[in-house]
Design a protein around this motif. Sequence first.
Motif, mmCIF file in Angstrom:
data_model
loop_
_atom_site.group_PDB
_atom_site.id
_atom_site.type_symbol
_atom_site.label_atom_id
_atom_site.label_comp_id
_atom_site.label_asym_id
_atom_site.label_seq_id
_atom_site.Cartn_x
_atom_site.Cartn_y
_atom_site.Cartn_z
ATOM 1 N N ASP A 1 -67.486 -17.220 93.658
ATOM 2 C CA ASP A 1 -66.691 -16.742 92.530
ATOM 3 C C ASP A 1 -67.455 -15.674 91.764
ATOM 4 O O ASP A 1 -68.692 -15.696 91.698
ATOM 5 N N VAL A 2 -66.718 -14.804 91.168
ATOM 6 C CA VAL A 2 -67.273 -13.858 90.203
ATOM 7 C C VAL A 2 -66.772 -14.329 88.847
ATOM 8 O O VAL A 2 -65.634 -14.062 88.457
ATOM 9 N N GLY A 3 -67.655 -15.095 88.147
ATOM 10 C CA GLY A 3 -67.202 -15.789 86.952
ATOM 11 C C GLY A 3 -66.121 -16.757 87.358
ATOM 12 O O GLY A 3 -66.188 -17.420 88.385
ATOM 13 N N ASP A 4 -65.083 -16.851 86.572
ATOM 14 C CA ASP A 4 -63.893 -17.578 86.980
ATOM 15 C C ASP A 4 -62.703 -16.630 87.020
ATOM 16 O O ASP A 4 -61.563 -17.035 86.842
ATOM 17 N N LEU A 5 -63.028 -15.325 87.274
ATOM 18 C CA LEU A 5 -61.995 -14.292 87.229
ATOM 19 C C LEU A 5 -61.371 -14.040 88.592
ATOM 20 O O LEU A 5 -60.158 -13.913 88.713
ATOM 21 N N PHE A 6 -62.186 -13.918 89.614
ATOM 22 C CA PHE A 6 -61.626 -13.732 90.943
ATOM 23 C C PHE A 6 -62.583 -14.306 91.975
ATOM 24 O O PHE A 6 -63.769 -14.534 91.721
ATOM 25 N N ARG A 7 -62.026 -14.513 93.153
ATOM 26 C CA ARG A 7 -62.723 -15.179 94.247
ATOM 27 C C ARG A 7 -62.897 -14.211 95.400
ATOM 28 O O ARG A 7 -61.970 -13.458 95.737
ATOM 29 N N LEU A 8 -64.064 -14.256 96.019
ATOM 30 C CA LEU A 8 -64.311 -13.443 97.191
ATOM 31 C C LEU A 8 -64.806 -14.336 98.312
ATOM 32 O O LEU A 8 -65.668 -15.203 98.103
ATOM 33 N N ASP A 9 -64.259 -14.123 99.517
ATOM 34 C CA ASP A 9 -64.728 -14.790 100.726
ATOM 35 C C ASP A 9 -65.115 -13.714 101.723
ATOM 36 O O ASP A 9 -64.288 -12.858 102.084
ATOM 37 N N GLU B 1 -66.781 -9.253 126.849
ATOM 38 C CA GLU B 1 -66.870 -8.138 125.894
ATOM 39 C C GLU B 1 -66.884 -8.701 124.477
ATOM 40 O O GLU B 1 -66.096 -9.573 124.122
ATOM 41 N N LEU B 2 -67.801 -8.171 123.641
ATOM 42 C CA LEU B 2 -67.883 -8.605 122.245
ATOM 43 C C LEU B 2 -66.832 -7.892 121.419
ATOM 44 O O LEU B 2 -66.809 -6.651 121.344
ATOM 45 N N LEU B 3 -65.963 -8.672 120.824
ATOM 46 C CA LEU B 3 -65.011 -8.169 119.839
ATOM 47 C C LEU B 3 -65.456 -8.711 118.493
ATOM 48 O O LEU B 3 -65.567 -9.922 118.312
ATOM 49 N N ALA B 4 -65.748 -7.835 117.556
ATOM 50 C CA ALA B 4 -66.273 -8.281 116.265
ATOM 51 C C ALA B 4 -65.535 -7.606 115.134
ATOM 52 O O ALA B 4 -65.097 -6.447 115.249
ATOM 53 N N GLY B 5 -65.384 -8.335 114.054
ATOM 54 C CA GLY B 5 -64.744 -7.791 112.875
ATOM 55 C C GLY B 5 -65.237 -8.504 111.638
ATOM 56 O O GLY B 5 -65.778 -9.605 111.700
ATOM 57 N N ALA B 6 -65.066 -7.860 110.509
ATOM 58 C CA ALA B 6 -65.472 -8.431 109.227
ATOM 59 C C ALA B 6 -64.345 -8.220 108.237
ATOM 60 O O ALA B 6 -63.493 -7.322 108.384
ATOM 61 N N GLY B 7 -64.334 -9.086 107.226
ATOM 62 C CA GLY B 7 -63.267 -8.978 106.251
ATOM 63 C C GLY B 7 -63.672 -9.526 104.908
ATOM 64 O O GLY B 7 -64.707 -10.176 104.744
ATOM 65 N N ILE B 8 -62.830 -9.220 103.958
ATOM 66 C CA ILE B 8 -62.972 -9.746 102.599
ATOM 67 C C ILE B 8 -61.632 -10.342 102.209
ATOM 68 O O ILE B 8 -60.588 -9.690 102.306
ATOM 69 N N ALA B 9 -61.669 -11.606 101.785
ATOM 70 C CA ALA B 9 -60.474 -12.262 101.262
ATOM 71 C C ALA B 9 -60.723 -12.577 99.787
ATOM 72 O O ALA B 9 -61.830 -12.989 99.404
ATOM 73 N N GLY B 10 -59.725 -12.375 98.982
ATOM 74 C CA GLY B 10 -59.905 -12.588 97.548
ATOM 75 C C GLY B 10 -58.709 -13.244 96.912
ATOM 76 O O GLY B 10 -57.588 -13.171 97.421
ATOM 77 N N THR B 11 -58.951 -13.903 95.787
ATOM 78 C CA THR B 11 -57.904 -14.551 95.009
ATOM 79 C C THR B 11 -58.084 -14.180 93.546
ATOM 80 O O THR B 11 -59.212 -14.179 93.023
#
Length: 1005
Positions: free
Chosen positions: A934-942, A960-970
């Motif tokens: 959490d960033v404070g109690d303001l928003f969430r990042l995964d 074959e390596l398939l790779a990806g990255a992401g950001i999920a937030g609330t």
Amino acid sequence: MRRRGRRGLGPRLAALSAAIGLALPAALAAAAPPCLPCGGLTVEDPAALAAALSAAPALGPEERLYAAWDVDLGRIAEGPAGGAGEEGARAAALAGAGATPWVRLVFRAPAPLATHFQRLERELEAAAEIARRAGERAHFQVLWRPEPAAAADAGAPRESPEGAARELAFLIKRAAVALTGANPGARVVTGPLAPDPERLEALYGEEIEAYLDGVALAPAPESELAAAVAALERLDPGRALVLDALPWPEEPAELLAAASRSAAEGFAVTLFSGWRPGDPLAPAKLLAREFAGDLARDPYSEPAGELDAWAFVRGEDLGLRVVLRPRSPVDELVAVFPDGDLRRPARVDPDTGEAIPLAGVRRVKEGLEVRLFDPAPVEVLRLERLTASELAAIEGVEGLEERLLVTGERSMPVAEILRRLQAFEDAQNRRLEHYSAVNTSHLRFQIGTGAQSVEATFRGDFFFRREGGFDWAWQEFLINGVKWRRKTIPEIPLVQPEKASALPVEITFTREYRYELRGTATVGGRDCWVVDFRPAVAVEPGRSLFQGTLWVDREIYARVKTRAVQLGLEGEVVSNDETVEYAPLDPAGRPASWSADSHFLPVRLTGQQIWSILNGTAVVEREILLTEIEINGDGFAERRRAVLDSEATMVRDTERGLRYLVADKESGERVVKEEIDRNRRFLVGGAFYDESQDFPIPLAGMNWFWFDWRGTGLQANVFFGGALANVAATRPRVFGSRFDLGFDVFALAIAPTDTVFRDGREVNAEDVKSIRPNLDLKLGRPIGSFFKLDLEYELGYAKYSRADDTAPGFALPSDHFSHRLSLAGRYNRKGYRMRLGGAYHLRSQWEPWGFPGNPEYEPDDDRYTTWRASVGKTWHLPKFLKFGAELEYVDGSNLDRFSKYEFGFFSSVRVHGYQSDKVRAEQALALHLTYGFDVGDLFRLDLVGDAAWATDRASGLEDELLAGAGIAGTVIGPWSTVVNVDLGVALAGPDEGVSAFVSFLKLFK
């Protein structure tokens, strides 16, 4: 010195067998009073007896004379305050006079006790208060003299003998727990029972052994008493027996003979009723003085002659105490003892207790002859004997001393462990009037597979009252650690398991659980007994019980931890597994010492529930914490009233489970809302985009969810959102079974573009658009508490069309119906998720597709199989930190371009950033990781990372390596909407795309 031979040694050893019997294991010896024979007086005026006992010679601290009197608990419980204190003062006065208080507690609660439980509880409270004040040597006898039942009960059927035994056993257990909880040194004895072996068998069939220190029988003919004593020796070997009560004899000295005769019949204690002030107490004091200590009856040393005699051997020095009673008045009484090792006989003066050596003693062929001149109606003699060490020197008896000293180590029965635990908790509960705390409940939802989860947290003031259960305010609500900004928290459906029919260790009218002592273990630094429990019989429909383990502190018998799985669940919750941890606290809620003076509360609960929702399973990990605890504090009522008067959402624990507390429209007071609104309506919106789309797919619509559609028990969900539609319904517990049956219809009106990837590049000339609505029929059944088996049939339709870049010579696949039959098993426990499943697919037709001579087309591809296995877990850390991991493997046979595994946002194996319908594989091993904060109690990042090692011959992929990255937030958006964002980018492999999904949800009451 004359050498002793073997002749005559047998009788001497037989005479010592009673002393050897004193070296019993502690499990049996603990039940015996420290005297034999023991005597007591049942009186109406305990104060008069205390005054009489104070006269010289006074009783010593180790000498036992029981002083019994009736205490009407019904009068005390329903009368003015102070009655229990008066009885406690009487007990203290008797103890000060040297007697051992024997409080005959008369319970008045009418039968059936289940109907009059509150009355019984008031009487138990009075009994516990008396026990607290009576001193640690006090004995308590449980008598039930029920008052006539109320008119409402007059028409009830009469109790059967089995039912009567069950009622009495319940009373004995509850009383024993209350008494020993208030006074750990208390001894508990039954009221005088009829000496009927069948009734005793019925009573002991209710498992009362661990709750008793003695069993009292009413006087009866000798044959009846003998049969009852024999039955009790079989049912409860080693238990002290009490004869309650013989009449006070006309000749007071006869008390000694009567008590001795009773001891010979198997009674450790004999009570006498009818003593009045002025009656001589010398015989009773003599009995207490001379027969104190570790004595056992020694019939082999009883003398012959014109007399009745009873001999008792002392384990301390092997000396004898003998009671003699001439059969007729004589001037001289001759007693011949068969044991030639006896010596120094002395006559005990009943008034002074002085031992007067006897002169008329000689050794004869039969043993030792003792003559008493001018004998009293009853005489008491002392005799000495060679000690065990002296006898050890005699040929053939070496090692006798060791035989006398070996007592063995006690193995505590599990029933006694439970009784001590019950007593400890009963005392704790009576001290605990109320407490307040802050309750924080984390509900972590894992729906389907994947490493990500959703966490809902409720926090607020918690109030517990002994007579009223708990109330809990929801003053804070957080989603994934992000704080809800509105003043009021929406009422969500209260999905919860049904109440158990009985809790483990609870005293009930019927036997609900079996217990087994597994051994010992160290938990939280405490040495504990480990006790397993399970239902006594198979759990029937409509009843729910637990199976699990409890850890009990071996020093003070406090509960340290409990772990249990609930069986027999019938609602939406198909599995409930929970672990409760207890801790000692001081009144301010700070950690305290492990002692009975501390307050023990459940401070942390962790567990897992599995909910059956729309033919799927939602795994819910729970963690409930109590902090800022204040026990029996001032201002409790005022703080609770302030919260009740606030706008906070509140719930109360009722017999039917959690229920909302809402303001009454007329009075404004909070009342229990018995009916739960189980229907919900959501506004859902958002958009999705990846490179397979020409433009972002909008998502906007309404979602209706019913837990119980129109009272039919049917779960249903309907969503319409622009181009997307989904309708699902489930019938849980089909025909009362554990099966659930339902369907699911899905349709997307927008046709995404299916792009093929081959030899490291996209082949746009082979692009295909497709629309694939489907109907699923699902049948599922839980097996045990953590495993579920799902059988599913899917009827789908695939319609293909050309894309803008499709080459003219490219033949589209055949439009067709498809059939899929799948079987999957899921196991969820302690946060671990495992899945194994496979499916068989059949296309209605499958003609050649692609360019002429397409090597990827095979006629047999109209039939193919797929299967997958996965395991995952999410670790939840303090301050809403979490780490999740999942490993999965997928494979199949006869797979082609349109049946292989894909890696897009909505695909079965997801790699962030990969677009749908592009990269495919026949086989893949994938790893998914997520780290959230959490960033404070303001928003969430995964932060999310995906890696898949894919193999596909047609595409040229070999691990074959398939790779990806992401950001999920609330984040909580305007108008109390929950906004979720999921962004992904491909990092390695054939795809270089991005994906984005933004959604918002608005809950309507």
